[in-house]
Motif scaffolding. Structure first.
Motif, short mmCIF file in Angstrom:
data_model
loop_
_atom_site.label_atom_id
_atom_site.label_comp_id
_atom_site.label_asym_id
_atom_site.label_seq_id
_atom_site.Cartn_x
_atom_site.Cartn_y
_atom_site.Cartn_z
N SER A 1 -0.14 8.43 2.62
CA SER A 1 0.17 7.01 2.62
C SER A 1 1.67 6.78 2.81
CB SER A 1 -0.30 6.38 1.31
OG SER A 1 -0.07 5.00 1.31
N LEU B 1 -6.73 7.86 0.62
CA LEU B 1 -5.38 7.42 0.27
C LEU B 1 -5.22 7.12 -1.21
CD1 LEU B 1 -4.57 5.03 3.26
CD2 LEU B 1 -3.87 7.41 2.96
N HIS B 2 -6.32 6.75 -1.87
CA HIS B 2 -6.27 6.43 -3.30
C HIS B 2 -6.71 7.59 -4.19
CE1 HIS B 2 -6.14 2.36 -1.54
NE2 HIS B 2 -5.31 2.16 -2.55
N PRO C 1 -12.96 3.25 7.72
CA PRO C 1 -11.86 2.68 6.93
C PRO C 1 -12.05 2.83 5.41
CG PRO C 1 -12.40 1.22 8.73
CD PRO C 1 -13.44 2.31 8.73
N SER C 2 -13.29 2.66 4.94
CA SER C 2 -13.53 2.78 3.50
C SER C 2 -13.30 4.22 3.01
CB SER C 2 -14.95 2.32 3.15
OG SER C 2 -15.91 3.12 3.80
N SER D 1 -9.56 4.84 2.99
CA SER D 1 -8.97 4.19 1.83
C SER D 1 -9.18 5.03 0.57
CB SER D 1 -9.56 2.80 1.65
OG SER D 1 -9.02 2.17 0.51
N GLU D 2 -10.37 5.59 0.41
CA GLU D 2 -10.66 6.45 -0.74
C GLU D 2 -9.77 7.69 -0.73
OE1 GLU D 2 -14.86 7.17 -0.52
OE2 GLU D 2 -15.35 5.21 -1.38
N LYS E 1 -2.66 1.76 8.75
CA LYS E 1 -3.69 2.60 8.15
C LYS E 1 -5.03 2.45 8.86
CE LYS E 1 -1.29 2.60 3.77
NZ LYS E 1 -1.21 2.06 2.44
N SER E 2 -5.39 1.24 9.26
CA SER E 2 -6.68 1.02 9.93
C SER E 2 -6.71 1.73 11.28
CB SER E 2 -6.94 -0.47 10.10
OG SER E 2 -5.90 -1.07 10.86
#
Length: 100
Positions: free
Chosen positions: A27, A55-56, A48-49, A52-53, A37-38
């Motif tokens: 990130s 990155l988190h 994308p989901s 995102s997971e 990011k997208s």
């Protein structure tokens, strides 16, 4: 590919009691390069989901993802795998220490 390490002013590798998930590192790298990011999620072939997971810190960097990161960011796959392994070991060591 260059090997990335954190070194002190004498050239010795620095170890810390703090860890970053590779998603956090990724990130920061995307932000530093001003990469959306997208768009990047699409480039490495992740929904994308799922991206995102990652990155988190809710998903791990696999060997396949590490190779895609290497191809797109020119940061070795070994680096990404090392960050993941160091993170995993840090988490497990803390679990063991807390249980003792």
């Amino acid at each position: 590919m260059p090997e990335y390490k954190v070194l002190n002013n004498r050239g010795k590798e620095i170890f810390t009691d703090v860890t970053l998930h590779p998603g956090e590192v990724l990130s920061m790298e995307l932000e530093a390069r001003d990469i959306k990011k997208s768009v990047f999620a699409s480039q490495i072939g992740l929904k994308p989901s799922h991206f995102s997971e990652l990155l988190h810190g809710k998903r791990h960097v696999s060997a396949a993802i590490a190779l895609r990161l290497e191809q797109l960011l020119h940061i070795s796959a070994e680096y990404w795998m090392r960050v993941q392994v160091y993170h995993d070991l840090f988490v497990e060591r803390n679990k063991i220490a807390e249980a003792a």
